[in-house]
Write an enzyme that holds these catalytic residues in place. Structure first.
Site, PDB file in Angstrom:
ATOM      1  CG  HIS A  80      -0.343  -0.006   2.543  1.00 11.40           C
ATOM      2  ND1 HIS A  80       0.125   1.143   3.157  1.00 11.40           N
ATOM      3  CD2 HIS A  80      -0.124  -1.005   3.436  1.00 11.40           C
ATOM      4  CE1 HIS A  80       0.596   0.849   4.353  1.00 11.40           C
ATOM      5  NE2 HIS A  80       0.473  -0.454   4.553  1.00 11.40           N
ATOM      6  CG  ASP A 101      -2.656   4.112   2.801  1.00 15.37           C
ATOM      7  OD1 ASP A 101      -2.262   3.049   2.278  1.00 15.37           O
ATOM      8  OD2 ASP A 101      -3.491   4.133   3.735  1.00 15.37           O
ATOM      9  CD  GLU A 119      -3.022  -1.472   5.352  1.00 20.29           C
ATOM     10  OE1 GLU A 119      -3.104  -2.495   6.063  1.00 20.29           O
ATOM     11  OE2 GLU A 119      -2.536  -0.391   5.759  1.00 20.29           O
ATOM     12  CD  GLU A 120      -1.523   2.223   7.594  1.00 20.57           C
ATOM     13  OE1 GLU A 120      -2.218   1.734   8.504  1.00 20.57           O
ATOM     14  OE2 GLU A 120      -0.323   1.961   7.441  1.00 20.57           O
ATOM     15  CD  GLU A 164       1.155  -4.194   5.692  1.00 22.75           C
ATOM     16  OE1 GLU A 164       2.017  -3.600   6.379  1.00 22.75           O
ATOM     17  OE2 GLU A 164       0.080  -3.672   5.341  1.00 22.75           O
ATOM     18  CG  HIS A 175       0.925   2.825  12.421  1.00 28.17           C
ATOM     19  ND1 HIS A 175      -0.328   2.316  12.712  1.00 28.17           N
ATOM     20  CD2 HIS A 175       1.162   2.519  11.126  1.00 28.17           C
ATOM     21  CE1 HIS A 175      -0.830   1.718  11.639  1.00 28.17           C
ATOM     22  NE2 HIS A 175       0.068   1.828  10.665  1.00 28.17           N
TER      23      HIS A 175
END
Length: 383
Positions: free
Chosen positions: A71, A73, A135-136, A163, A357
């Protein structure tokens, strides 16, 4: 390839593709790089035209082949104590810092750097690149992409979701289903509660039902479940409502989620709640005021990746990485969406989820090297 990967990652981090914003500039960059490697590229925009997925293919225009998916984003950086500009990559002590460095632009950068080698190895078996948006915030881009693949009748054989797993082979994770339930009551004076409908009280009854279901789900734990905890979980994340201590609350709102081990558990929970609302709560509320209501909005229903006995993706990546087995993880990915298309799917990528994150997010250079080794072996693997 490592030098090219690092350079590419620097470019990708400089695109501030926070989920709230457009990713189109980064998509244009990815498209140009993939086309230069000889790929056929489709840019699939969302309905608003503000974001897009990329679906690109090296090799023959046939069914089968391998998908490399990530992803584009990233999560926001506000209120995080970064020690450097999060959108300018910095290198320190064998680590590359920047927002998205491990989640998951490091994998995308490795795929772009490896694309020329993958093109040479894609003579008999196609290699696909699937790079998605949002995705987030609910895997909206991947949901759009897999619907497009289904409509086109495209059926890859294997999907590798990059991931951050520290290059461990992951064959399973729970789903993530998120909801907002809103309660519309009937206001009145707190001294006469029977003359109104207290939305907060009905929200509390709904929460009680959720907690009861959470206990029932423990008894539904699949035999041999390897997850921690091994059963489907429910979490009440936030609740608010009402206006004052002496006013019957006219509205309430509840944010909650479940993490199903099996899709059947999610169906069980949703069916029970539907019956509880329609047969118990709403009749009681509408006996006082017919305008009262309870509505649940789906914020995102992201299917889990269910471990299965036969999984060609797991077996392939284990050979490519030299892994002796496969694990399961707690965090969610887009993998279940590909598995739902009957594509053998696995999760494996550079970096640690512990860094995702976080402020000063980083990926270790050694992790990118391990990822490039996997992709190089994939390029040389027999079709």
């Amino acid at each position: 390839m490592l030098q090219e990967t690092v350079k590419t990652l620097r470019d990708l981090i400089a695109y501030p593709t926070v989920s709230a914003d457009s990713n189109l500039d980064m998509i244009a960059y990815l498209a140009a790089r993939l086309e230069a490697a000889g790929a056929r590229v489709d840019i699939l925009r969302n309905a608003a035209g503000t974001k897009a997925n990329i679906w690109a293919t090296l090799g023959p225009d046939t069914d089968g082949g391998i998908v490399l998916s990530g992803h584009t984003d990233v999560v926001p950086v506000e209120d995080q104590p970064w020690s450097s500009d999060p959108f300018q990559m910095t290198e320190r002590d064998g680590r590359l810092y920047g927002r998205g460095s491990c989640d998951m632009k490091g994998f995308i950068a490795a795929c772009l750097a490896a694309a020329p080698a993958l093109a040479k190895g894609a003579q008999r078996r196609p290699i696909h690149f699937a790079f998605t948006y949002d995705e987030e915030t609910g895997c909206f881009g991947a949901r759009h992409l897999v619907a497009e693949l289904k409509q086109r009748g495209l059926k890859p054989a294997i999907a590798i979701i990059g991931e951050p797993t520290e290059m461990r082979v992951i064959e399973g994770h729970k789903g993530c289903y998120e909801y907002t339930t809103e309660f519309t009551g009937c206001a009145g004076h707190g001294s006469a509660p029977d003359l109104g409908v207290n939305a907060v009280e009905y929200a509390a009854r709904f929460v009680g039902r959720l907690l009861g279901l959470a206990e029932q789900l423990k008894a539904r734990t699949p035999q041999g479940s390897r997850f921690e905890p091994p059963w489907t979980t429910i979490n009440v994340g936030q609740m608010n409502g009402g206006v004052a201590h002496n006013v019957i609350a006219p509205t309430a709102k509840l944010w909650w989620e479940m993490r199903p081990v099996l899709r059947a558990d999610a169906d069980f929970v949703k069916s029970d709640l539907k019956g509880y609302v329609e047969n118990i709560l709403l009749p009681a509320m509408r006996a006082v005021d017919p305008e009262t209501d309870i509505t649940t909005r789906i914020e995102g229903e992201v299917a889990g990746l269910e471990p299965v006995d036969q999984n060609a993706a797991r077996d392939l990546v284990a050979r490519l990485t030299g892994a002796n087995g496969a694990d399961v993880v707690a965090f969610g990915t887009e993998a279940g969406l590909f598995q739902a298309l009957d594509i053998d799917t696995v999760v494996c990528g550079p970096g640690s989820i512990a860094q995702a994150h976080q402020a000063d997010e980083y990926v270790e250079i050694s992790q990118l090297e391990a990822c490039l080794d996997m992709l190089s072996r994939l390029a040389g693997a027999p079709g």
